[in-house]
Design a protein around this motif. Structure first.
Motif, PDB file in Angstrom:
ATOM      1  N   SER A  51     -17.127 -10.689 -11.251  1.00  0.00           N
ATOM      2  CA  SER A  51     -16.304  -9.730 -10.512  1.00  0.00           C
ATOM      3  C   SER A  51     -14.989 -10.346 -10.058  1.00  0.00           C
ATOM      4  N   TRP A  52     -15.032 -11.577  -9.539  1.00  0.00           N
ATOM      5  CA  TRP A  52     -13.799 -12.220  -9.088  1.00  0.00           C
ATOM      6  C   TRP A  52     -12.857 -12.517 -10.253  1.00  0.00           C
ATOM      7  N   ILE A  53     -13.404 -12.926 -11.378  1.00  0.00           N
ATOM      8  CA  ILE A  53     -12.550 -13.192 -12.551  1.00  0.00           C
ATOM      9  C   ILE A  53     -11.893 -11.893 -13.001  1.00  0.00           C
ATOM     10  N   ARG A  54     -12.639 -10.815 -13.012  1.00  0.00           N
ATOM     11  CA  ARG A  54     -12.054  -9.518 -13.387  1.00  0.00           C
ATOM     12  C   ARG A  54     -10.979  -9.098 -12.384  1.00  0.00           C
ATOM     13  N   THR A  55     -11.177  -9.418 -11.107  1.00  0.00           N
ATOM     14  CA  THR A  55     -10.158  -9.112 -10.100  1.00  0.00           C
ATOM     15  C   THR A  55      -8.866  -9.859 -10.416  1.00  0.00           C
ATOM     16  N   ILE A  56      -8.968 -11.143 -10.727  1.00  0.00           N
ATOM     17  CA  ILE A  56      -7.784 -11.931 -11.095  1.00  0.00           C
ATOM     18  C   ILE A  56      -7.090 -11.316 -12.306  1.00  0.00           C
ATOM     19  N   GLN A  57      -7.873 -10.842 -13.260  1.00  0.00           N
ATOM     20  CA  GLN A  57      -7.320 -10.281 -14.491  1.00  0.00           C
ATOM     21  C   GLN A  57      -6.764  -8.874 -14.303  1.00  0.00           C
ATOM     22  N   GLY A  58      -6.979  -8.288 -13.131  1.00  0.00           N
ATOM     23  CA  GLY A  58      -6.523  -6.923 -12.897  1.00  0.00           C
ATOM     24  C   GLY A  58      -7.385  -5.878 -13.577  1.00  0.00           C
ATOM     25  N   LYS A  59      -8.600  -6.275 -13.944  1.00  0.00           N
ATOM     26  CA  LYS A  59      -9.526  -5.360 -14.606  1.00  0.00           C
ATOM     27  C   LYS A  59     -10.405  -4.679 -13.562  1.00  0.00           C
ATOM     28  N   VAL A 102      -3.164 -12.057  -5.736  1.00  0.00           N
ATOM     29  CA  VAL A 102      -4.017 -11.025  -6.321  1.00  0.00           C
ATOM     30  C   VAL A 102      -4.510 -10.155  -5.174  1.00  0.00           C
ATOM     31  N   THR A 103      -4.542  -8.856  -5.372  1.00  0.00           N
ATOM     32  CA  THR A 103      -5.111  -7.948  -4.377  1.00  0.00           C
ATOM     33  C   THR A 103      -6.484  -7.511  -4.865  1.00  0.00           C
ATOM     34  N   ASP A 104      -7.479  -7.723  -4.022  1.00  0.00           N
ATOM     35  CA  ASP A 104      -8.838  -7.353  -4.415  1.00  0.00           C
ATOM     36  C   ASP A 104      -9.058  -5.841  -4.215  1.00  0.00           C
ATOM     37  N   PRO A 105     -10.193  -5.317  -4.649  1.00  0.00           N
ATOM     38  CA  PRO A 105     -10.442  -3.870  -4.542  1.00  0.00           C
ATOM     39  C   PRO A 105     -10.423  -3.322  -3.109  1.00  0.00           C
ATOM     40  N   TRP A 106     -10.521  -4.203  -2.098  1.00  0.00           N
ATOM     41  CA  TRP A 106     -10.516  -3.761  -0.708  1.00  0.00           C
ATOM     42  C   TRP A 106      -9.148  -3.942  -0.049  1.00  0.00           C
ATOM     43  N   GLY A 107      -8.143  -4.300  -0.869  1.00  0.00           N
ATOM     44  CA  GLY A 107      -6.783  -4.416  -0.374  1.00  0.00           C
ATOM     45  C   GLY A 107      -6.420  -5.758   0.238  1.00  0.00           C
ATOM     46  N   ARG A 108      -7.298  -6.746   0.116  1.00  0.00           N
ATOM     47  CA  ARG A 108      -7.011  -8.077   0.661  1.00  0.00           C
ATOM     48  C   ARG A 108      -6.272  -8.907  -0.387  1.00  0.00           C
TER      49      ARG A 108
END
Length: 152
Positions: A51-59, A102-108
């Protein structure tokens, strides 16, 4: 960074082998601490890393359901499938990306480097929990040593 992920992957694989010696009932027994039980902890480790890697990738991220993966074979298969994407990403990651926000799905907001270091530490933390539970079962835990793993 890649070497620490390789370390985590080796240790995780050794925990999967360790689990082969333990009954399904013990793998699924509710434990104090962690995310519930041994198998769910291994599921959680793989899911969070991916999940974190996908967050970095913008996926987009999607939540895998542990209830659909309640066997050692299914959790190992899921971990292996996530591993491919994570390793491909890490093969291309360079230190100049360390400070990219990087902005995570919760806006952080976090930097890519923060996320990767957090992901490494997250797995090591849960491996410690598995080690405690292993000893509670009277079994030797997987060695957490980095030395002698052939990662140079």
């Amino acid at each position: 960074m890649l070497k620490m992920f390789q370390y985590n992957w080796q240790v995780r694989d050794e925990w999967f082998h360790w689990c082969e010696k333990v009954s399904s009932e013990e793998l699924l027994r509710k434990r104090v601490g962690g995310v519930g039980n041994i198998l769910q902890t291994l599921f959680h480790i793989a899911d969070v890393e991916w999940s974190w890697i996908r967050t970095i990738q913008g996926k987009p991220d999607f939540q895998e359901d542990f209830k659909s993966h309640m066997s050692l074979e299914l959790v190992r298969k899921l971990s292996d499938s996530f591993h491919t994407e994570v390793e491909e990403f890490l093969q291309t990651w360079t230190n100049d990306r360390d400070g990219i926000l990087v902005t995570d799905p919760w806006g952080r907001e976090f930097t890519q480097g923060e996320i990767l270091r957090h992901t490494i530490a997250h797995e090591i933390h849960h491996i410690g929990q598995l080690s405690v539970w292993s000893r509670e079962l009277g079994l030797a835990p997987v060695s957490p040593n980095f030395i002698n793993r052939g990662i140079r």
